[in-house]
Design an enzyme around this catalytic site. Structure first.
Site, PDB file in Angstrom:
ATOM      1  N   HIS A   1      -4.152  -1.974  -5.032  1.00 13.22           N
ATOM      2  CA  HIS A   1      -3.862  -3.351  -5.459  1.00 13.22           C
ATOM      3  C   HIS A   1      -5.040  -4.208  -5.048  1.00 13.22           C
ATOM      4  O   HIS A   1      -5.885  -3.764  -4.257  1.00 13.22           O
ATOM      5  CB  HIS A   1      -2.595  -3.885  -4.774  1.00 13.22           C
ATOM      6  CG  HIS A   1      -2.644  -3.701  -3.277  1.00 13.22           C
ATOM      7  ND1 HIS A   1      -3.448  -4.469  -2.455  1.00 13.22           N
ATOM      8  CD2 HIS A   1      -2.050  -2.793  -2.467  1.00 13.22           C
ATOM      9  CE1 HIS A   1      -3.326  -4.043  -1.209  1.00 13.22           C
ATOM     10  NE2 HIS A   1      -2.502  -3.016  -1.183  1.00 13.22           N
TER      11      HIS A   1
ATOM     12  N   HIS B  69      -6.836  -9.794   3.722  1.00  9.52           N
ATOM     13  CA  HIS B  69      -5.711 -10.468   4.398  1.00  9.52           C
ATOM     14  C   HIS B  69      -6.229 -11.552   5.336  1.00  9.52           C
ATOM     15  O   HIS B  69      -5.626 -12.612   5.465  1.00  9.52           O
ATOM     16  CB  HIS B  69      -4.897  -9.463   5.225  1.00  9.52           C
ATOM     17  CG  HIS B  69      -3.952  -8.645   4.408  1.00  9.52           C
ATOM     18  ND1 HIS B  69      -2.884  -9.188   3.738  1.00  9.52           N
ATOM     19  CD2 HIS B  69      -3.915  -7.313   4.149  1.00  9.52           C
ATOM     20  CE1 HIS B  69      -2.219  -8.222   3.108  1.00  9.52           C
ATOM     21  NE2 HIS B  69      -2.832  -7.073   3.338  1.00  9.52           N
TER      22      HIS B  69
ATOM     23  N   SER C  70       0.822  -1.226   0.000  1.00 14.01           N
ATOM     24  CA  SER C  70       0.000   0.000   0.000  1.00 14.01           C
ATOM     25  C   SER C  70       0.848   1.263   0.000  1.00 14.01           C
ATOM     26  O   SER C  70       0.399   2.306  -0.480  1.00 14.01           O
ATOM     27  CB  SER C  70      -0.922   0.019   1.225  1.00 14.01           C
ATOM     28  OG  SER C  70      -1.830  -1.034   1.128  1.00 14.01           O
TER      29      SER C  70
HETATM   30 ZN   LIG Z   1      -2.609  -5.115   2.478  1.00 11.22          ZN
END
Ligand SMILES: [Zn+2]
Length: 369
Positions: free
Chosen positions: A298, A259, A79
């Site tokens: 992303h 995540h 990030s």
């Molecule tokens: Zn991340």
């Protein structure tokens, strides 16, 4: 001109009047609202179609593009490098906050526009010192330096800030308390709630509402993100005068749901981010000289929405294409391209397939550089 060329020019000429309505770079720089869904890939976006109560706000975007996300150091970005591409226009290494690949500090779009008298804002559901928000106002070689990032806030020019991160300002490992710094600079700091102040033009406002990241949406964060977005817009309306504003709003925890491979976490964050998008789009529609750009740094989680397999009597296992389940391919980020959506004056610039740092260049073009 060959025959194909002729056909293409005819078709282009035919459609040009439609496109031209929003195709010109505006005469006077528009307000710029950049919204980043951290980790938001195409499936994250799509999830709002199937799990929201109503049609998502983002379907209102007329222009869509794809952003290529690799950093200078890795095929898969983090990030920090992802946000620095947007804020500084440079491809840099994973972990870099507002610095080039050679670890030199690089002026951010926020720094530049603030210098020219624009009002600025940064809103996130992470700590305000986390990689994405930090990349818009701070310059450190490694994203983990959140205590230094907090100190740099005081020399940066963020007029309106909202998010978590109290521990980096008030409960620091070095035992310094930065509270007097807010006071010294006349910054109104609120650590309790999103108070609706009687905004004063010469003042800066900072809401620090959690020790670290804000509470996840599915654990009760409430309407923090859309409300902070709305408050900031009200602040700009009352204080910016005839100057435009630049604001970055991050749905930080879409990434954290990815995540954690937790579909409910991710979808709730996505729907919440879409609510904030709705606030920005309503404002832009009413204002007429505001561009809203929504993108991601992303993809995260290798997330997909796949069909359930069901046991059908006498036929064995069959795919039920009407029943969805979450599927994750990774606990980290992926190399996939991510969506870019734009609405407002100059929005057509965001059509196409381009590198993430081109988003900076497009915004700067709109800002008159
Ligand atoms: Zn991340």
């Amino acid at each position: 001109m060959n025959f194909l060329g002729l056909i293409i020019s005819l078709v282009t000429a035919f459609f040009a009047p439609n496109a031209s309505k929003e195709s010109n770079v505006p005469q006077s720089p528009p307000n710029i609202i950049l919204m980043i869904g951290d980790g938001m890939g195409h499936t994250h976006l799509s999830s709002a179609l199937y799990y929201g109560k109503e049609e998502p706000n983002y379907v209102r975007f007329p222009f869509v593009g794809l952003s290529r996300t690799s950093s200078s150091s890795h095929k898969i970005t983090d990030s920090a490098a992802g946000a620095t591409a947007f804020s500084c226009g440079v491809k840099t290494y994973n972990g870099s906050i507002g610095m080039t690949a050679d670890t030199l500090p690089h002026k951010t779009i926020l720094d530049q526009l603030a210098e020219d008298g624009w009002k600025t804002g940064v809103i996130a559901t992470s700590s305000v010192t986390h990689a994405t928000p930090a990349s818009f106002y701070a310059h450190v070689p490694m994203r983990k330096q959140e205590f230094e990032i907090a100190e740099q806030y005081f020399t940066a020019s963020v007029d309106f800030m909202a998010g978590g991160g109290k521990r980096f300002f008030f409960h620091r490992l070095d035992e310094r308390n930065l509270y007097p710094e807010f006071d010294r600079q006349g910054i109104i700091v609120d650590t309790t709630q999103l108070t609706d102040y009687d905004w004063q033009a010469g003042k800066r406002y900072a809401y620090l509402l959690a020790k670290d990241g804000m509470t996840p949406k599915y654990k009760g964060r409430g309407d923090f993100l859309p409300k902070a977005t709305s408050l900031a817009l009200d602040y700009f309306d009352k204080t910016a005068g005839d100057k435009p504003f630049f604001m970055m709003v991050e749905g930080s925890q879409i990434d954290w749901g990815g995540h954690a491979n937790n579909g409910d976490y991710l979808v709730q964050e996505m729907l919440d981010f879409d609510q904030a998008i709705g606030v920005a789009l309503d404002y832009a529609a009413q204002d007429g000289n505001t561009i809203v750009i929504v993108t991601a740094d992303h993809e995260c989680g290798g997330f997909s929405l796949v069909s359930e397999e069901v046991e059908v009597p006498f036929q064995g296992k069959q795919r039920d294409y009407d029943s969805l389940r979450f599927s994750f391919g990774s606990g980290g980020h992926s190399a996939a391209m991510v969506p870019v959506m734009a609405y407002g004056p100059g929005a057509n610039l965001f059509s196409g397939i381009y590198q993430n740092n081109s988003i900076y260049a497009k915004m700067m073009t709109l800002a008159g550089y």
